[in-house]
Design a protein around this motif. Structure first.
Motif, PDB file in Angstrom:
ATOM      1  N   ALA A 117      29.166 -31.545  14.160  1.00  0.00           N
ATOM      2  CA  ALA A 117      28.828 -30.281  14.835  1.00  0.00           C
ATOM      3  C   ALA A 117      27.911 -30.535  16.022  1.00  0.00           C
ATOM      4  O   ALA A 117      28.084 -29.947  17.099  1.00  0.00           O
ATOM      5  N   HIS A 118      26.945 -31.410  15.841  1.00  0.00           N
ATOM      6  CA  HIS A 118      26.040 -31.743  16.942  1.00  0.00           C
ATOM      7  C   HIS A 118      26.806 -32.412  18.084  1.00  0.00           C
ATOM      8  O   HIS A 118      26.610 -32.077  19.254  1.00  0.00           O
ATOM      9  N   ASP A 176      36.310 -37.895  22.130  1.00  0.00           N
ATOM     10  CA  ASP A 176      35.958 -36.721  22.936  1.00  0.00           C
ATOM     11  C   ASP A 176      34.470 -36.526  23.211  1.00  0.00           C
ATOM     12  O   ASP A 176      34.095 -35.539  23.832  1.00  0.00           O
ATOM     13  N   THR A 177      33.624 -37.431  22.712  1.00  0.00           N
ATOM     14  CA  THR A 177      32.186 -37.303  22.967  1.00  0.00           C
ATOM     15  C   THR A 177      31.634 -38.688  23.314  1.00  0.00           C
ATOM     16  O   THR A 177      32.383 -39.643  23.437  1.00  0.00           O
ATOM     17  N   ASP A 178      30.315 -38.779  23.406  1.00  0.00           N
ATOM     18  CA  ASP A 178      29.682 -40.064  23.723  1.00  0.00           C
ATOM     19  C   ASP A 178      29.431 -40.920  22.475  1.00  0.00           C
ATOM     20  O   ASP A 178      28.765 -41.944  22.535  1.00  0.00           O
ATOM     21  N   THR A 179      29.992 -40.540  21.353  1.00  0.00           N
ATOM     22  CA  THR A 179      29.793 -41.270  20.095  1.00  0.00           C
ATOM     23  C   THR A 179      30.468 -42.631  20.153  1.00  0.00           C
ATOM     24  O   THR A 179      31.547 -42.776  20.721  1.00  0.00           O
ATOM     25  N   ILE A 228      28.835 -44.469  14.268  1.00  0.00           N
ATOM     26  CA  ILE A 228      29.462 -43.960  13.041  1.00  0.00           C
ATOM     27  C   ILE A 228      29.242 -44.943  11.893  1.00  0.00           C
ATOM     28  O   ILE A 228      28.904 -44.544  10.778  1.00  0.00           O
ATOM     29  N   GLU A 229      29.402 -46.227  12.168  1.00  0.00           N
ATOM     30  CA  GLU A 229      29.212 -47.231  11.118  1.00  0.00           C
ATOM     31  C   GLU A 229      27.776 -47.213  10.593  1.00  0.00           C
ATOM     32  O   GLU A 229      27.549 -47.281   9.383  1.00  0.00           O
TER      33      GLU A 229
END
Length: 180
Positions: free
Chosen positions: A17-18, A67-70, A75-76
């Motif tokens: 969500a963030h 779709d984001t800067d992630t 994530i890991e």
């Protein structure tokens, strides 16, 4: 104290969500983008009876890198290597031309892990359900029809993964006269 089995899943919802907070879907009503990953995870949990935490987390995160800067590393670190690997499998390389990305989705579908295939099936199901209702802004009817044809090619290479999801997708393809 016993660890809460839902804590990781809720952290994942909050993370996604963030990351997607400023994004909107392309439909004319411009719904919040986060609805899509939540829908994908809900389809898996509620409709397909999937209770694998890693699959549900990957469903929530499946568009974050694309779709984001992630980053996959982010994530890991937050959710573990297995979740990051599933997300990696379902993420398009946005540096490639669109037609090449679409062809690679068809090709990679066959060799994806079962967990990635589940996320892909639910993702396609949610997107096609939306397209049955309304086209994204700027899409002519022909582009919408082409999306259904392309999605069926991806789904055909995911077959044998989950009978429930495949049956729901086949209902849509039958309605579009894409099944014999």
């Amino acid at each position: 104290m016993t660890p809460n089995p839902l804590a990781d899943l809720m952290r994942c919802v909050q993370f996604a969500a963030h990351k997607h907070k400023d994004q909107r879907r392309k439909e004319p009503s411009k719904p919040p983008f986060i609805n899509h990953p939540i829908n994908v995870a809900t389809i898996l949990a509620v409709e397909a009876n999937i209770d694998d935490k890693e699959v549900l987390q990957a469903a929530l995160l499946h568009d974050t890198v694309e779709d984001t800067d992630t980053t996959f590393e982010e994530i890991e670190t937050a959710f573990g290597k297995n979740v990051a690997d599933i997300v990696r499998e379902v993420t398009d390389d946005k540096s490639l031309p669109k037609l090449e990305r679409k062809q690679l989705q068809i090709e990679h579908a066959k060799t994806s892990s079962t967990k990635a295939k589940l996320v892909k099936l639910a993702d396609k199901l949610d997107n096609l359900r939306d397209l049955q209702i309304v086209l994204p802004e700027g899409w002519p009817q022909e582009r919408g029809e082409e999306f259904f044809v392309w999605a069926k090619k991806v789904v055909d290479n995911l077959r044998g993964t989950n009978e429930i999801l495949e049956s729901k997708l086949d209902e849509i393809f039958r309605h579009k006269n894409l099944l014999q």
